[in-house]
Design a protein around this motif. Sequence first.
Motif, PDB file in Angstrom:
ATOM      1  N   HIS A 161       0.934  -1.353   0.083  1.00  0.00           N
ATOM      2  CA  HIS A 161       0.033  -0.002  -0.174  1.00  0.00           C
ATOM      3  C   HIS A 161       0.827   1.443   0.104  1.00  0.00           C
ATOM      4  O   HIS A 161       0.566   2.320   0.732  1.00  0.00           O
ATOM      5  CB  HIS A 161      -0.905   0.103   1.477  1.00  0.00           C
ATOM      6  CG  HIS A 161      -1.816  -1.151   1.263  1.00  0.00           C
ATOM      7  ND1 HIS A 161      -2.722  -1.495   0.127  1.00  0.00           N
ATOM      8  CD2 HIS A 161      -2.390  -1.881   2.274  1.00  0.00           C
ATOM      9  CE1 HIS A 161      -3.163  -2.568   0.351  1.00  0.00           C
ATOM     10  NE2 HIS A 161      -3.194  -2.828   1.813  1.00  0.00           N
ATOM     11  N   HIS A 162       1.936   1.333  -0.896  1.00  0.00           N
ATOM     12  CA  HIS A 162       2.767   2.168  -0.827  1.00  0.00           C
ATOM     13  C   HIS A 162       2.220   3.674  -1.109  1.00  0.00           C
ATOM     14  O   HIS A 162       1.414   3.606  -1.833  1.00  0.00           O
ATOM     15  CB  HIS A 162       4.061   2.024  -1.832  1.00  0.00           C
ATOM     16  CG  HIS A 162       5.074   3.004  -1.703  1.00  0.00           C
ATOM     17  ND1 HIS A 162       6.144   2.906  -0.748  1.00  0.00           N
ATOM     18  CD2 HIS A 162       5.440   3.857  -2.749  1.00  0.00           C
ATOM     19  CE1 HIS A 162       6.871   4.082  -1.247  1.00  0.00           C
ATOM     20  NE2 HIS A 162       6.504   4.710  -2.204  1.00  0.00           N
ATOM     21  N   PRO A 163       2.501   4.810  -0.618  1.00  0.00           N
ATOM     22  CA  PRO A 163       3.552   4.955   0.546  1.00  0.00           C
ATOM     23  C   PRO A 163       3.036   4.976   1.982  1.00  0.00           C
ATOM     24  O   PRO A 163       3.606   5.475   3.056  1.00  0.00           O
ATOM     25  CB  PRO A 163       4.373   6.326   0.048  1.00  0.00           C
ATOM     26  CG  PRO A 163       3.110   6.942  -0.521  1.00  0.00           C
ATOM     27  CD  PRO A 163       2.054   6.195  -0.873  1.00  0.00           C
ATOM     28  N   SER A 164       1.663   4.512   2.104  1.00  0.00           N
ATOM     29  CA  SER A 164       1.024   4.773   3.396  1.00  0.00           C
ATOM     30  C   SER A 164       1.871   4.272   4.600  1.00  0.00           C
ATOM     31  O   SER A 164       1.825   4.805   5.834  1.00  0.00           O
ATOM     32  CB  SER A 164      -0.237   3.925   3.246  1.00  0.00           C
ATOM     33  OG  SER A 164      -1.171   4.393   2.438  1.00  0.00           O
ATOM     34  N   ALA A 165       2.744   3.233   4.594  1.00  0.00           N
ATOM     35  CA  ALA A 165       3.505   2.728   5.609  1.00  0.00           C
ATOM     36  C   ALA A 165       4.858   3.028   5.771  1.00  0.00           C
ATOM     37  O   ALA A 165       5.693   2.425   6.437  1.00  0.00           O
ATOM     38  CB  ALA A 165       3.397   1.051   5.514  1.00  0.00           C
ATOM     39  N   ASP A 166       5.127   4.157   4.667  1.00  0.00           N
ATOM     40  CA  ASP A 166       6.642   4.521   4.616  1.00  0.00           C
ATOM     41  C   ASP A 166       7.054   5.735   5.480  1.00  0.00           C
ATOM     42  O   ASP A 166       6.448   6.802   5.246  1.00  0.00           O
ATOM     43  CB  ASP A 166       7.237   4.589   3.102  1.00  0.00           C
ATOM     44  CG  ASP A 166       8.616   4.950   2.928  1.00  0.00           C
ATOM     45  OD1 ASP A 166       9.346   5.253   3.772  1.00  0.00           O
ATOM     46  OD2 ASP A 166       9.077   4.388   1.685  1.00  0.00           O
TER      47      ASP A 166
END
Length: 529
Positions: A142-147
């Motif tokens: 689910h990039h960039p939600s967890a970056d």
Amino acid sequence: MAITFFFLSILSLLQPTLAAFGITTVGNAFAVDTAGGLVFHVSKATGDITSLMYRGTQYQASDKQTQINSGLGASSVSSRMVGANYAVITVKSNGNPVTQYYIAKSGDSKIYMGTDIRGEVQPGELRFLARLRKGPLPNGVHHPSADNAGGTAIEGKDVFKVGSQTRCKFFSSTRFIDDVVHSIHGNNVSVSLIMPEGAYETASGGPFMRDINNQGTSDQQEFYYYMNSGHLRTEPWRMGFKGPYALSFSREDPNGKLDTSFFEKLNIPGYVPASGRGHVTGTASGVPLKFQTVLHWHNPQNQYWTYADKSGTFKSPAMKPGTYTMILYKQEYKVATSSVTVRAGASTSANIANAEKPYTPVWRVGEFDGQPFELKNGDRFLKMHPSDSRLSKWGGTFTVGTSSAKDFPMAIFGKEGGPATVNFSLNATNANGAFTLRVGTTLSFKGGRPQPKIGAWTPPPPKVPRDLNSRGITRGGYRGLGEVYDFAIPAGTLKAGPNTLTLGVAGTGDQGYLSANYIVDAVELIHGK
């Protein structure tokens, strides 16, 4: 002829040499060459994976390892070949009741795994965690939600603000029922965790449980498969063999179909082959077509789930023998429960029907479906902290007859955003008598539960719900115990003409978004008791 032979000889030198499948020793590690482009090393001291070389590129982080939890510590690590096609590394923790299996299949580019626990693992939760280099794998789940690279922590050590956006490793989650494959990507490479049908059978939490799949940092992709989670934990952890599952390296995302029937040849305790399992088949009826029809079976040892098709027909995964509670969900809202017994080698027929009694509310906001997605911010909170500027302002007013569900907040906080207000009108006929206000919630935090007010009427706050001892909406979580509250409105409270309901929060807690709060499923007014 000589020239042709010369060029063929040169060409053969340029072709990659197929590696020999098997296990060797490199330093203090077992090195497993899959002969499929993947070579991995397992420490003989700890059982950690210390190297992941795929097609000449090293994907393993240099300062942290790939392991169960954050490492099992000192372990007894052994290797064996099963025939010519399977290599098995067995890791028995010296300090925890855990045995981890790493298995290679000749010519494949996957690490097949199983995790066996015979008691609670310290610190309690159980997860497989691959710590990979971010350079060749820049794009996470689910990039960039967890970056969180370049971000500043704004809540605990797991919610960050990166520029104007909020990021959190929990924003990478997917419901277990849908989490068959999750992948991180680089240039012409996909690294995936594959959890085929039945992989979650001894996990905990049910089909709608979700947890961390990935976190991107400045230099790493932390890549997770959660088996026993303490985040919004609704039931006891299950013990036993977990899996099989796999860490896959490929050019593109795998389809999730994973043949693990060869585990039957490996003599792994706790693994139950297809011949030792049974199925449940039948028809689930009464769930309106606009909702998913979900079947769920569970007992203290195992859990399974599936979707029914549009006609309501279903077939369970291959289940271990035993007696199970069988649940029918309308989306995520429980509408029927029964019991069924599964026998090895047999198919058991068990139909189930929606047990909801039909009625027509005076008005309703949202749907009783166990999800808040149709309400305000419900379509975005899974990937955003409540403070994110991309979300609409919390609180709000809903006017029956003119507003849409998007005007009603999917969460109500004790100290942020204010209450939710519903304006509605009654005529002289339907204003007579008593009414019931029904408020469905999906999750409570810090004892938060609905506190209604209509004119001078304010009922006593309902009983404090069970505390799951975990943050919810601030980490994209909404699935809890699903309390439904019925408030009896005395006759004469509502009047002909305009009426206003104010829905606030009973409960205490910390400041801001970590004050008492609850997530709304639906709100409705019913004529009568």
